[in-house]
Design a protein around this motif. Structure first.
Motif, PDB file in Angstrom:
ATOM      1  N   ALA A  22       0.825  -1.205   0.000  1.00 22.63           N
ATOM      2  CA  ALA A  22       0.000   0.000   0.000  1.00 22.63           C
ATOM      3  C   ALA A  22       0.860   1.256   0.000  1.00 22.63           C
ATOM      4  N   LEU A  23       1.899   1.302   0.817  1.00 25.44           N
ATOM      5  CA  LEU A  23       2.757   2.484   0.873  1.00 25.44           C
ATOM      6  C   LEU A  23       3.419   2.747  -0.471  1.00 25.44           C
ATOM      7  N   ASP A  24       3.860   1.702  -1.163  1.00 20.94           N
ATOM      8  CA  ASP A  24       4.445   1.894  -2.491  1.00 20.94           C
ATOM      9  C   ASP A  24       3.408   2.457  -3.462  1.00 20.94           C
ATOM     10  N   THR A  25       2.172   1.973  -3.366  1.00 17.63           N
ATOM     11  CA  THR A  25       1.107   2.502  -4.222  1.00 17.63           C
ATOM     12  C   THR A  25       0.829   3.962  -3.887  1.00 17.63           C
ATOM     13  N   PHE A  26       0.747   4.286  -2.609  1.00 19.99           N
ATOM     14  CA  PHE A  26       0.480   5.671  -2.197  1.00 19.99           C
ATOM     15  C   PHE A  26       1.579   6.606  -2.696  1.00 19.99           C
ATOM     16  N   HIS A  27       2.826   6.151  -2.618  1.00 20.14           N
ATOM     17  CA  HIS A  27       3.926   6.981  -3.126  1.00 20.14           C
ATOM     18  C   HIS A  27       3.728   7.263  -4.608  1.00 20.14           C
ATOM     19  N   ARG A  28       3.393   6.250  -5.372  1.00 16.88           N
ATOM     20  CA  ARG A  28       3.196   6.433  -6.813  1.00 16.88           C
ATOM     21  C   ARG A  28       2.033   7.384  -7.092  1.00 16.88           C
ATOM     22  N   LEU A  29       1.043   7.418  -6.209  1.00 16.57           N
ATOM     23  CA  LEU A  29      -0.125   8.276  -6.386  1.00 16.57           C
ATOM     24  C   LEU A  29       0.070   9.667  -5.773  1.00 16.57           C
ATOM     25  N   ASP A  30       1.273   9.966  -5.275  1.00 18.04           N
ATOM     26  CA  ASP A  30       1.579  11.264  -4.662  1.00 18.04           C
ATOM     27  C   ASP A  30       0.741  11.545  -3.425  1.00 18.04           C
ATOM     28  N   VAL A  31       0.432  10.510  -2.659  1.00 19.83           N
ATOM     29  CA  VAL A  31      -0.209  10.707  -1.354  1.00 19.83           C
ATOM     30  C   VAL A  31       0.813  11.327  -0.409  1.00 19.83           C
ATOM     31  N   GLU A  32       0.421  12.379   0.286  1.00 22.76           N
ATOM     32  CA  GLU A  32       1.356  13.069   1.179  1.00 22.76           C
ATOM     33  C   GLU A  32       1.297  12.555   2.606  1.00 22.76           C
ATOM     34  N   MET A  33       0.141  12.041   3.027  1.00 19.46           N
ATOM     35  CA  MET A  33       0.003  11.678   4.432  1.00 19.46           C
ATOM     36  C   MET A  33      -0.994  10.544   4.572  1.00 19.46           C
ATOM     37  N   VAL A  34      -0.703   9.617   5.494  1.00 21.48           N
ATOM     38  CA  VAL A  34      -1.668   8.601   5.895  1.00 21.48           C
ATOM     39  C   VAL A  34      -2.001   8.828   7.361  1.00 21.48           C
ATOM     40  N   MET A  35      -3.273   8.626   7.704  1.00 16.91           N
ATOM     41  CA  MET A  35      -3.763   8.891   9.047  1.00 16.91           C
ATOM     42  C   MET A  35      -4.460   7.654   9.582  1.00 16.91           C
TER      43      MET A  35
ATOM     44  N   GLY B 104       5.411  10.706  12.225  1.00 14.69           N
ATOM     45  CA  GLY B 104       6.719  10.428  11.641  1.00 14.69           C
ATOM     46  C   GLY B 104       6.625  10.265  10.142  1.00 14.69           C
ATOM     47  N   ASN B 105       7.387   9.316   9.627  1.00 17.13           N
ATOM     48  CA  ASN B 105       7.518   9.142   8.192  1.00 17.13           C
ATOM     49  C   ASN B 105       7.626   7.659   7.877  1.00 17.13           C
ATOM     50  N   SER B 106       7.074   7.245   6.752  1.00 17.03           N
ATOM     51  CA  SER B 106       7.112   5.834   6.383  1.00 17.03           C
ATOM     52  C   SER B 106       8.535   5.296   6.263  1.00 17.03           C
ATOM     53  N   LEU B 107       9.499   6.170   5.987  1.00 14.07           N
ATOM     54  CA  LEU B 107      10.885   5.719   5.872  1.00 14.07           C
ATOM     55  C   LEU B 107      11.476   5.310   7.223  1.00 14.07           C
ATOM     56  N   ASP B 108      10.783   5.616   8.314  1.00 17.19           N
ATOM     57  CA  ASP B 108      11.246   5.162   9.625  1.00 17.19           C
ATOM     58  C   ASP B 108      11.240   3.641   9.721  1.00 17.19           C
ATOM     59  N   VAL B 109      10.342   3.010   8.983  1.00 11.37           N
ATOM     60  CA  VAL B 109      10.145   1.566   9.163  1.00 11.37           C
ATOM     61  C   VAL B 109      10.237   0.767   7.872  1.00 11.37           C
ATOM     62  N   TYR B 110      10.199   1.435   6.716  1.00  8.28           N
ATOM     63  CA  TYR B 110      10.157   0.701   5.450  1.00  8.28           C
ATOM     64  C   TYR B 110      10.876   1.507   4.381  1.00  8.28           C
ATOM     65  N   PRO B 111      11.887   0.948   3.726  1.00  9.31           N
ATOM     66  CA  PRO B 111      12.633   1.714   2.726  1.00  9.31           C
ATOM     67  C   PRO B 111      11.791   2.127   1.534  1.00  9.31           C
ATOM     68  N   GLY B 112      10.918   1.243   1.079  1.00  6.50           N
ATOM     69  CA  GLY B 112       9.977   1.602   0.039  1.00  6.50           C
ATOM     70  C   GLY B 112      10.627   1.988  -1.278  1.00  6.50           C
TER      71      GLY B 112
ATOM     72  N   ILE C 193       6.336   9.096   3.114  1.00  5.84           N
ATOM     73  CA  ILE C 193       4.969   9.571   3.321  1.00  5.84           C
ATOM     74  C   ILE C 193       4.799   9.898   4.796  1.00  5.84           C
ATOM     75  N   ILE C 194       4.204  11.034   5.089  1.00  5.49           N
ATOM     76  CA  ILE C 194       4.001  11.445   6.483  1.00  5.49           C
ATOM     77  C   ILE C 194       2.998  10.502   7.144  1.00  5.49           C
ATOM     78  N   ILE C 195       3.341  10.061   8.356  1.00  9.89           N
ATOM     79  CA  ILE C 195       2.472   9.216   9.169  1.00  9.89           C
ATOM     80  C   ILE C 195       1.885  10.065  10.289  1.00  9.89           C
ATOM     81  N   ALA C 196       0.559  10.081  10.420  1.00 10.49           N
ATOM     82  CA  ALA C 196      -0.103  10.786  11.520  1.00 10.49           C
ATOM     83  C   ALA C 196      -1.067   9.820  12.198  1.00 10.49           C
ATOM     84  N   GLN C 197      -0.601   9.225  13.290  1.00 12.11           N
ATOM     85  CA  GLN C 197      -1.432   8.305  14.079  1.00 12.11           C
ATOM     86  C   GLN C 197      -1.912   9.026  15.331  1.00 12.11           C
TER      87      GLN C 197
END
Length: 296
Positions: free
Chosen positions: A180-193, A203-211, A218-222
């Protein structure tokens, strides 16, 4: 340099858990604070109830209707489908969610320059605890963003987390999160909540997954649990929510926590990120943070 006016202000709450874990005084404090935020959009990322009972959904619906008038983005959580009512979980798991919250489990909400794509990550038959994102939902997401203007704000909302909070209370991400994160990157998604972890993580998706993207991620807002006793790890028995200000160049997230001695919420951390088309915060500095509500 004068501060930019936000294009969009989002109030992000989650994991209300109406039922035995719900704390009424915290809920009342959240309603007071919500009136100060003046959000353009409210995101409530699932687990409205503790056991998916109709009276719990009715109480959650009443709470949402008591928030300031604004579009509300909702998604189901794993607690919003029956756990012990096995027949209902297998054959009609979203009966009361659809009745009280929203008919559509995946939905698209537009407000100004922003498009929110809300995805149902609850998987009552196969992954009720950790959730899952299915390939068909990624296709839904791709179609939803297909006609959204370039440079607009693209946000995905799901209950379960695409990235675990990097703390001692380790938790497993939902099934299909990396795809999903790879798909979101391709779609220019800026943030997942989202929510589910019962403690906040900004934080950021790169904290846990190189992608696929090694530059911005992608910005993570939990959000943590906003009104229940079920906070975990560093937010054990704590209640939190986030306020997100998005301008043309910056995404600014303020994290609020409830304090008993205040009988209210106060901001405890702030996080600033450049928008995806503005790679460096240094180009934007010095720029004061958006003002946040203060208690009288």
């Amino acid at each position: 340099m004068t501060p930019e006016a936000p294009e969009l202000t989002i109030l992000h709450i989650s994991d209300l858990h109406f039922g035995p874990p719900y704390v009424p005084r915290v809920g009342e404090a959240l309603l007071r604070e919500a009136a100060l935020v003046r959000a353009d959009v409210i995101v409530a990322s699932g687990d409205f109830t503790q056991r998916a009972k109709p009276e719990q959904f009715a109480a959650a619906r009443k709470f949402l209707d008591s928030l300031p008038a604004a579009p509300v983005v909702v998604v189901p959580g794993n607690h919003d489908v029956p756990l012990y009512r096995i027949f209902e979980r297998l054959f009609d798991p979203y009966r009361y969610y659809r009745q009280y919250m929203a008919e559509d489990l995946d939905q698209v909400v537009d407000f100004g320059p922003a498009r929110f794509v809300a995805l149902n990550s609850a998987a009552p038959r196969t992954a009720i605890t950790n959730g899952a994102i299915r390939p068909s939902q990624l296709e839904f997401c791709e179609q939803a963003f297909a006609d959204h203007p370039a440079g607009g704000i693209r946000i995905v909302v799901a209950h379960h987390h695409f990235a675990p909070a990097p703390d001692y209370d380790k938790s497993q991400s939902m099934r299909g999160a990396r795809r999903a994160l790879d798909t979101f990157h391709r779609l220019d998604v800026e943030m997942v909540m989202g929510g589910h972890q019962h403690r906040a993580y900004v934080g950021n998706s790169l904290d846990v997954y190189p992608g696929a993207d090694r530059e911005r991620g992608i910005i993570i807002a939990q959000s943590g649990t906003s009104t229940s006793r079920r906070g975990r790890a560093r937010e054990h028995e704590k209640n939190t929510f986030n306020v997100i200000h998005i301008s043309a160049t910056t995404i600014f997230i303020t994290h609020y926590m409830y304090f008993t001695d205040l009988d209210g919420f106060a901001s405890i951390s702030r996080h600033e990120f450049p928008r995806s088309k503005h790679r460096f915060l240094e180009q934007l500095m010095p720029e004061p943070a958006p003002s946040v509500p203060t208690r009288a």
